[in-house]
Structures are given as structure tokens and as C-alpha cells.
Write an enzyme that holds these catalytic residues in place. Structure first.
Site, short mmCIF file in Angstrom:
data_model
loop_
_atom_site.label_atom_id
_atom_site.label_comp_id
_atom_site.label_asym_id
_atom_site.label_seq_id
_atom_site.Cartn_x
_atom_site.Cartn_y
_atom_site.Cartn_z
N TYR A 260 -14.96 -14.46 94.47
CA TYR A 260 -15.16 -14.93 95.85
C TYR A 260 -14.06 -15.95 96.15
O TYR A 260 -14.33 -17.07 96.56
CB TYR A 260 -16.54 -15.55 96.04
CG TYR A 260 -17.70 -14.71 95.54
CD1 TYR A 260 -18.34 -13.80 96.39
CD2 TYR A 260 -18.15 -14.80 94.21
CE1 TYR A 260 -19.40 -13.03 95.92
CE2 TYR A 260 -19.21 -14.04 93.74
CZ TYR A 260 -19.83 -13.16 94.61
OH TYR A 260 -20.88 -12.40 94.15
N GLU A 281 -11.78 -10.89 96.06
CA GLU A 281 -12.25 -11.34 97.37
C GLU A 281 -12.39 -10.10 98.27
O GLU A 281 -11.61 -9.17 98.21
CB GLU A 281 -11.21 -12.33 97.93
CG GLU A 281 -11.22 -12.57 99.42
CD GLU A 281 -12.48 -13.24 99.94
OE1 GLU A 281 -12.96 -14.21 99.34
OE2 GLU A 281 -13.00 -12.74 100.98
N ASP A 329 -17.73 -18.69 93.54
CA ASP A 329 -17.98 -19.52 94.72
C ASP A 329 -18.48 -18.62 95.85
O ASP A 329 -17.78 -18.41 96.85
CB ASP A 329 -16.66 -20.23 95.10
CG ASP A 329 -16.83 -21.19 96.27
OD1 ASP A 329 -17.96 -21.45 96.68
OD2 ASP A 329 -15.79 -21.68 96.76
N CYS A 356 -22.68 -23.49 98.11
CA CYS A 356 -23.00 -24.30 99.30
C CYS A 356 -24.49 -24.15 99.62
O CYS A 356 -24.95 -24.61 100.66
CB CYS A 356 -22.13 -23.90 100.49
SG CYS A 356 -22.20 -22.15 100.85
N1 SAH Z 1 -13.41 -20.09 96.88
C1 SAH Z 1 -12.89 -20.05 98.22
C2 SAH Z 1 -13.76 -19.32 99.23
C3 SAH Z 1 -15.23 -19.58 99.17
S1 SAH Z 1 -16.14 -18.98 100.56
C4 SAH Z 1 -12.53 -21.43 98.70
O1 SAH Z 1 -12.89 -22.43 98.10
O2 SAH Z 1 -11.84 -21.54 99.72
C5 SAH Z 1 -16.81 -17.48 99.95
C6 SAH Z 1 -15.85 -16.31 99.99
O3 SAH Z 1 -16.55 -15.17 99.49
C7 SAH Z 1 -15.35 -15.93 101.38
O4 SAH Z 1 -13.95 -15.91 101.35
C8 SAH Z 1 -15.91 -14.51 101.60
O5 SAH Z 1 -15.03 -13.66 102.32
C9 SAH Z 1 -16.09 -14.02 100.17
N2 SAH Z 1 -17.07 -12.95 99.96
C10 SAH Z 1 -18.26 -12.76 100.60
N3 SAH Z 1 -18.92 -11.72 100.06
C11 SAH Z 1 -18.16 -11.22 99.05
C12 SAH Z 1 -18.31 -10.15 98.13
N4 SAH Z 1 -19.39 -9.39 98.13
N5 SAH Z 1 -17.33 -9.94 97.23
C13 SAH Z 1 -16.21 -10.73 97.22
N6 SAH Z 1 -16.01 -11.76 98.07
C14 SAH Z 1 -16.97 -12.00 98.99
#
Ligand code: SAH
Length: 490
Positions: A260, A281, A329, A356
Site C-alpha cells: 500500500y 500499490e 500501510d 489510520c
Molecule cells: N504509504 C503511503 C500511502 C498510504 S495510503 C504513504 O504513506 O503515503 C493507502 C494507500 O493504499 C493508497 O495509496 C491507496 O491507493 C492504496 N490502496 C488501497 N487499496 C489497495 C489495495 N487493495 N492494494 C494496494 N494498494 C491499495
């Protein structure tokens, strides 16, 4: 017909937050649920919340707060509309509605961004004879303005979101905006004519500058485009990332999975201390930014994949890949079983789980703890002062095969259906109390959820044999409905 909030004067300088609801829009806006508390009280509230949700897994470290918990938002967006009297207003949507509450200056938001938005509102009609977009009729022009500022670089992006594909006097508008705010480094025109509550549409045109800004976090540069996710409180993000990377105690020999990963921020910071990093991602714009960000920082030991993290992990587990550390995350809904099961198949020595939403995190930790892991550290971080949200970093480590631990688990705390993951019972209670000064019980919340078709576990609804279950009064039902709408649960 829209029924817009009445104009209320806002202080030019934000007052210190404390008891007494110092922001005049406190109740109407609904963004700062904890504004009735002093900042130290807010931190205690979040510490207690973390202990309530995660304390059963181990000791909770003291929450990392902000030195100056104001003006921390580097991204500000305002909706535009017209009052019945024909005046253009800009601000936030009142909770659970599309009525706009006028906001000129918010103590949480970047001041430059607030000024840019106010000035655009001031020139729109008088100088350019342009109207605000009307969502009901589909007529008008300006729908939203989004401003992002790199706190470390001072680069400023302004996105003008219009409901129409025509931008009258476009060049003049851009020239005027640059004159009023020379600090703006890029201006983007985004078109969003759809019946949607999303701010940005698909089409965009760069009117000035590069179309993106850059910012610096943990000594790394990151490119931020209009659509990509970037943490909105950079001061606290640095502390969060450092806690996560310190927990990992990397030696330089590890293969790290950044799941993520968004625009690759955590992975790129971790890459300096690891052998290699793999980022995964789902959002393709974020992956593009992540690849660019790796280049920008000359990080060549990181690769990114655009995929669902759960499916990607299953593939890695099937291929028997070796991973030493998983940093995860996920969004508020938490991770999924595909992902978690694959973690227990791949058996990384450590997992650093950033969340979060400690409620869904507790659910996922329970799974990991039942399947070979133990929680070593829990660190809450206050990423969003004055709101009820808390961010947590948890370090898990593989247990020796001959040990086992018992976790006291109150399943009623862990409500895991998709819609319910959006807000905890406590968050709903806090919201209702803040907005309506009403105290509501879990039983009442549960009854309203059932009524709204959100699947409810049975134990709240059933009384003990022979006992009558009290029924939620109308007034409280309406307040809970309002909260469910506010949290997008219905
Ligand atoms: N670690 C990053 C983003 C965290 S927010 C930072 O600190 O900036 C969570 C992220 O998970 C988002 O970018 C969202 O697009 C992604 N996401 C949501 N569902 C997902 C999935 N099923 N597989 C991969 N990524 C996903």
C-alpha cells in the site's frame, strides 16, 4: 435548492484552540471533533483510545504530538457555490450535506492556500463575470479549488476544477492569479462535470508551470501531482516514518516489501538501509509518481508494482519469495485475508503495520498474533490534531514456534463488516455528542445500523431473556443517522 450556511466573520488570526469552541464554525463545519478539549487533553483522549483498541496486544508508547498543532494541512480544497442573495461563497460542505459553510481562514489549513482560495472567490464574479458551478442545474463554472503546498520547498499548486469544458478569458485569469499570488508555481485546470462527490474529474490541462510540485520528507524529494496521495501533515509524517523505520532496525541485508505504498515515500526512505525494496500499490497514478520519485532520489534498489496488495502477496507466497520485512500501510478498511494469510506463509521476520484506523488494525493484528506473530511495540502518532483520528505504528515479530500467547479479545469491539469499518462506535458517539450534545449507547447505534441495512451482530440487539430492550428515541435516531452519513456509512 441549496441552503447555504450564513456568513459568519472569521478571525484573521486563528485563536489558540482550547475549551470554549474558539472557532466560530466549530459546530457547522464538523471537521474538528475535539475542539472542545485543550491540546494536551486531546492527546490523552487519543492515548486512551489507542489503549482501548490496542492495549490488549501490549504496552502502548506515549503518543507523539505536535509542537504547534495548527496550520498543519498542506492540502486545502474548497467547494464553490452561490448564496440565495447571489454572492459567491467557498468553503467546506456541512456534514452530511452539500450545503457550503463559508471558510476564509481555518486554523488547521495552510495560510497561503486559504488566501489563494479567498482571492479566487473575490475575482471570479466581479472581475471575470464567472459564476460558481451549481450541482443541481449543472450550470455555472467554478466547482472547487484545490491548493497543495510543499512545506519544505514552498512550491504551490493551484487546481481550478470547473464543471464546464469552456474556460472564458483563461489566459487573463491565469495572469491575474499569478499577479495576486506570485508564490504559485503551477496552475492546473481540471474538468469535472459529473454528478459525483469526487472533487477531481479525469481531464486536466496544465495552464502554468510543470503540473506538479515537489516536497522534501526525511531528506528525500517527492513529486506530488494533483491526483496522487500525499500525507497531509508533513511535520508528523516525518515522525511517523522515522518511528516505522526505527522499529524495523534494518541492517542493509533485508528485502523489504512496502505494501500500500502510495507514491513510494516510506519505501524510498527505507531503501537506504535495506538491500532491496518492493513497493505495491493499486492506484496507477500513484505508481507513476513512485517510479519518478525513486529516480528523483537516485534510489535504484526499489521496484514498484501496480496491483492489489492481497493478490500480489498471494503470488509472492506461491513463488516462495523471501521477504525479511513487510511494511504495510493500508487504507481505513485495513488489510484483507489474502494479504494476511500470505504474510503468514512468507513468514517475514518482522512486520511494521501503520494504520489510520486502530479498530481494523486490531482485527488484523488478532489474525497475525494467532498465526505466528507477536506485537513488540505500539506507537500512536497524532497526525490530525483537533480531529478524533489517531495513527498507529505497530511492530510485530515472528514468535518462536514453541511459544504461544493468549489474547483477550472482546469480539463486540471488532466489528468487521466493510461498512462498519468506516467509523468506530466511539467515533459515532463522539460525533453525536459534539454535534447534538446527545449521549447515545452502542445499543442505539446498533439499532440504527440495523435499520439502515448495515449488518449488525446480534448481541447488541438481543436483551437477556425476559428483559425488554430499550428502543432508540427518534431524536437520537436522527442524530445517529447524521453521523452515519457523515462517515459515509450510508
Ligand atoms: N504509504 C503511503 C500511502 C498510504 S495510503 C504513504 O504513506 O503515503 C493507502 C494507500 O493504499 C493508497 O495509496 C491507496 O491507493 C492504496 N490502496 C488501497 N487499496 C489497495 C489495495 N487493495 N492494494 C494496494 N494498494 C491499495
Amino acid at each position: 435548492m441549496n441552503n447555504y450556511g450564513k456568513r459568519k466573520p472569521r478571525p484573521s488570526q486563528p485563536k489558540k484552540v482550547g475549551k470554549g469552541n474558539s472557532c466560530p464554525l466549530y459546530k457547522k463545519c464538523g471537521g474538528c471533533q475535539l475542539q472542545n478539549m485543550t491540546y494536551p487533553e486531546q492527546l490523552s483522549f487519543k492515548q486512551a483510545k489507542t489503549i482501548r483498541l490496542l492495549g490488549r496486544f501490549g504496552h502502548v508508547e506515549e503518543i507523539i504530538g505536535m509542537e504547534k498543532p495548527y496550520r498543519y494541512r498542506n492540502k486545502v480544497q474548497a467547494a464553490f457555490g452561490t448564496t440565495r442573495g447571489g454572492k459567491i461563497i467557498s468553503g467546506v460542505y456541512q456534514s452530511s450535506s452539500h450545503n457550503i459553510v463559508l471558510v476564509d481562514d481555518c486554523m488547521l489549513e495552510d495560510e497561503t492556500a486559504d488566501k489563494i482560495i479567498t482571492d479566487i472567490r473575490k475575482i471570479l464574479l466581479p472581475r471575470f463575470k464567472l459564476a460558481a458551478y451549481n450541482e443541481d442545474t449543472g450550470k455555472g463554472f467554478l466547482r472547487h479549488v484545490l491548493v497543495k503546498r510543499g512545506f519544505a520547498t514552498n512550491e504551490v499548486m493551484t487546481v481550478l476544477v470547473t464543471g464546464t469544458r469552456i474556460f472564458p478569458k483563461k489566459d487573463e485569469f491565469v495572469t491575474e492569479l499569478k499577479k495576486l499570488h506570485p508564490e504559485i508555481t503551477t496552475i492546473i485546470w481540471n474538468i469535472n462535470g459529473g454528478k459525483t462527490s469526487l472533487v477531481l474529474g479525469d481531464r486536466e490541462e496544465v495552464l502554468y508551470g510543470s503540473g506538479y510540485i515537489e516536497d522534501i520528507l526525511c531528506e528525500k524529494r517527492f513529486r506530488i501531482s494533483a491526483k496522487s496521495f500525499y500525507q497531509i501533515n508533513p511535520v508528523q509524517t516525518e515522525k511517523l516514518y522515522r518511528a516505522a523505520i526505527d522499529f524495523a532496525e534494518l541492517t542493509g541485508n533485508e528485502t523489504v516489501l512496502d505494501a500500500y505504498c502510495g507514491t513510494g515515500t516510506i519505501g524510498i526512505v527505507a531503501a537506504d538501509k535495506a538491500k532491496q525494496v518492493i513497493g505495491v500499490e493499486l492506484n496507477k497514478d500513484a505508481v507513476k509518481d513512485a517510479i519518478n520519485n525513486a529516480r528523483l532520489n537516485n534510489t535504484d534498489n526499489i521496484r514498484f508494482f501496480c496491483a492489489d496488495a492481497g493478490k500480489f502477496m498471494v503470488g509472492m507466497a506461491e513463488d516462495k519469495e523471501k521477504v525479511d520485512l513487510v511494511i504495510m500501510d493500508p487504507p481505513r478498511a485495513g488489510s484483507d485475508l489474502n494479504f494476511l494469510r500470505s504474510v503468514t506463509t512468507l513468514k517475514p521476520q518482522k512486520v511494521v503495520y501503520i494504520s489510520c484506523n486502530p479498530e481494523t488494525q486490531a482485527r488484523d493484528l488478532t489474525f497475525l498474533c494467532k498465526n505466528g506473530y507477536k506485537v513488540m511495540k505500539i506507537q500512536p502518532v497524532d497526525m490530525f490534531p483537533h480531529t478524533s483520528h489517531v495513527e498507529t505504528v505497530v511492530l510485530l515479530s515472528q514468535r518462536r514456534p514453541d511459544t504461544h500467547i493468549d489474547i483477550k479479545l472482546d469480539l463486540s469491539e471488532l466489528d468487521v463488516t466493510a461498512a462498519e469499518t468506516k467509523a468506530t462506535y466511539q467515533e459515532i458517539k463522539d460525533y453525536v455528542f459534539e454535534k447534538f450534545a446527545l449521549k447515545v449507547s452502542s445499543l442505539y447505534i446498533s439499532q440504527v445500523k440495523t435499520k439502515c441495512g448495515i449488518i449488525e451482530r446480534e448481541n447488541y440487539n438481543k436483551g437477556k431473556e425476559g428483559h425488554r430492550v430499550p428502543k432508540c428515541p427518534k431524536e437520537k435516531e436522527e442524530a445517529i443517522m447524521d453521523a452515519l452519513k457523515h462517515f459515509n456509512m450510508i
